[in-house]
Design an enzyme around this catalytic site. Structure first.
Site, PDB file in Angstrom:
ATOM      1  CG  PHE A 267      -1.631   1.255   1.528  1.00  0.00           C
ATOM      2  CD1 PHE A 267      -2.445   1.864   0.593  1.00  0.00           C
ATOM      3  CD2 PHE A 267      -1.470   1.847   2.774  1.00  0.00           C
ATOM      4  CE1 PHE A 267      -3.091   3.065   0.886  1.00  0.00           C
ATOM      5  CE2 PHE A 267      -2.119   3.032   3.072  1.00  0.00           C
ATOM      6  CZ  PHE A 267      -2.924   3.644   2.125  1.00  0.00           C
TER       7      PHE A 267
ATOM      8  CG  ASP B 122      11.971 -14.064   1.521  1.00  0.00           C
ATOM      9  OD1 ASP B 122      12.059 -13.401   2.583  1.00  0.00           O
ATOM     10  OD2 ASP B 122      11.187 -15.018   1.389  1.00  0.00           O
ATOM     11  CG  LEU B 123      12.911  -8.069   3.656  1.00  0.00           C
ATOM     12  CD1 LEU B 123      11.868  -7.371   4.514  1.00  0.00           C
ATOM     13  CD2 LEU B 123      14.171  -7.224   3.558  1.00  0.00           C
TER      14      LEU B 123
ATOM     15  CG  LEU C  50       8.221   1.652   2.638  1.00  0.00           C
ATOM     16  CD1 LEU C  50       7.336   1.980   1.432  1.00  0.00           C
ATOM     17  CD2 LEU C  50       7.936   2.610   3.784  1.00  0.00           C
ATOM     18  CB  ALA C  51       9.464  -5.055   3.074  1.00  0.00           C
TER      19      ALA C  51
ATOM     20  CE1 TYR D  59       3.772  -3.582  12.351  1.00  0.00           C
ATOM     21  CE2 TYR D  59       2.482  -2.141  13.770  1.00  0.00           C
ATOM     22  CZ  TYR D  59       3.269  -2.336  12.651  1.00  0.00           C
ATOM     23  OH  TYR D  59       3.588  -1.259  11.853  1.00  0.00           O
TER      24      TYR D  59
ATOM     25  CE  LYS E   2       7.212  -2.156  11.465  1.00  0.00           C
ATOM     26  NZ  LYS E   2       8.067  -1.894  10.295  1.00  0.00           N
TER      27      LYS E   2
ATOM     28  CG  PHE F 140       1.192   8.676  15.251  1.00  0.00           C
ATOM     29  CD1 PHE F 140       0.562   8.602  16.481  1.00  0.00           C
ATOM     30  CD2 PHE F 140       2.551   8.985  15.222  1.00  0.00           C
ATOM     31  CE1 PHE F 140       1.257   8.823  17.664  1.00  0.00           C
ATOM     32  CE2 PHE F 140       3.258   9.206  16.398  1.00  0.00           C
ATOM     33  CZ  PHE F 140       2.611   9.129  17.624  1.00  0.00           C
ATOM     34  CG  ASN F 141      -3.685   4.324  13.306  1.00  0.00           C
ATOM     35  OD1 ASN F 141      -2.712   3.986  13.962  1.00  0.00           O
ATOM     36  ND2 ASN F 141      -4.833   3.666  13.332  1.00  0.00           N
TER      37      ASN F 141
END
Length: 282
Positions: free
Chosen positions: A11, A33-34, A55-56, A123, A127, A149-150
């Site tokens: 996205f 692939d990471l 970003l992944a 999650y 991070k 933030f969101n």
């Protein structure tokens, strides 16, 4: 500038690619692939990027496999940083997308970058672990860490709250089932976030952390009332306990002061404008 972006097909990656190209940059997508360290190193040597935006990640809090958060968000990031640090010519900036979720439930808002982290789910914990792991590379790479933030926008997955609401209003559904209604969030525009990322690649200070936020929170009721006004549709909102998350972060909005001191005022996107943009293609 040649910018390597991980997660280009996601996205945020799609909008960041567009924003970078409009700004005159050349975007290259990481294909490896990471979790494949040797493949990452080989690809990085071939690409030799001037800058990197990572970003992944697994980003949906409700993902079924908790261990996968750490495999991708921590070990995958470590593989990337290891490969970048071994390049003959290292990039001028490596931007890592963390998350404001690391702050957890805070008693005081708006939240600044000095707030002590208190993650409440895997999650967020992954991070935060990624951030601490990345600090071991500060002496080798010019890392800039961001905590968005969101945010939302056209094309975000339907498992996320705002796209779910937009879809139900567009389809004139009779009702919608939601989890905890008593949450307060920023609902920023993905285009604002991408504008900030592009500017931080040249203006961000290595070793620093920046909140990516507007400091403007909304309740779920605000969002629902705005969608009712835009569509003329009134939904029966039902609370489904199965959708309520344990350890929900009730209030989460940040201070953009440090970010604005670095890159200047962010381009403002009104929530109504963002929702209207998302509604047009439903």
């Amino acid at each position: 500038m040649k910018i390597l972006i991980t997660g280009v097909a996601g996205f945020t990656g799609l909008y960041l690619t567009s924003a970078a190209e409009v700004a005159g940059h050349h975007v290259v997508s990481l294909q490896a692939d990471l979790t494949n360290k040797s493949a990452i190193e080989a690809e990085l040597r071939q690409v030799s990027p001037n800058a990197v935006v990572h970003l992944a990640a697994l980003s949906f809090v409700g993902h079924a496999n908790d261990a996968a958060f750490y495999d991708v968000n921590v070990i995958g990031t470590m593989n990337l940083l290891e490969g970048l640090s071994s390049l003959p010519k290292r990039p001028s900036c490596v931007l890592l997308a963390s998350s404001a979720n690391i702050y957890g439930n805070c008693e005081v808002s708006p939240i600044t970058e000095t707030q002590s982290p208190s993650p409440v789910n895997h999650y967020a914990m992954s991070k935060l672990a990624m951030e601490f792991m990345a600090k071991t590379y500060f002496d080798r790479l010019p890392l800039v860490i961001t905590r968005p933030f969101n945010y939302t926008g056209l094309g975000q997955g339907s498992q996320f709250l705002i796209p779910k609401l937009v879809a139900h209003f567009s389809q004139k559904a009779e009702y919608i089932e939601l989890g905890n209604l008593h949450v307060e969030r920023e609902f920023n525009d993905v285009r604002m976030v991408c504008d900030a990322y592009i500017q931080l690649l040249t203006k961000g200070v290595a070793g620093e952390v920046y909140n990516i936020c507007s400091g403007k929170p909304f309740t779920l009721k605000d969002v629902i009332l705005t969608l009712e006004r835009l569509t003329g549709v009134c939904l029966d909102v039902r609370v489904n306990p199965a959708f309520a998350r344990a350890n929900e972060v009730h209030k989460l909005y940040g201070s953009p002061k440090k970010l604005e001191n670095c890159i200047g005022p962010l381009r403002a996107y009104d929530l109504q404008d963002t929702l209207q943009w998302m509604l047009k293609t439903q």
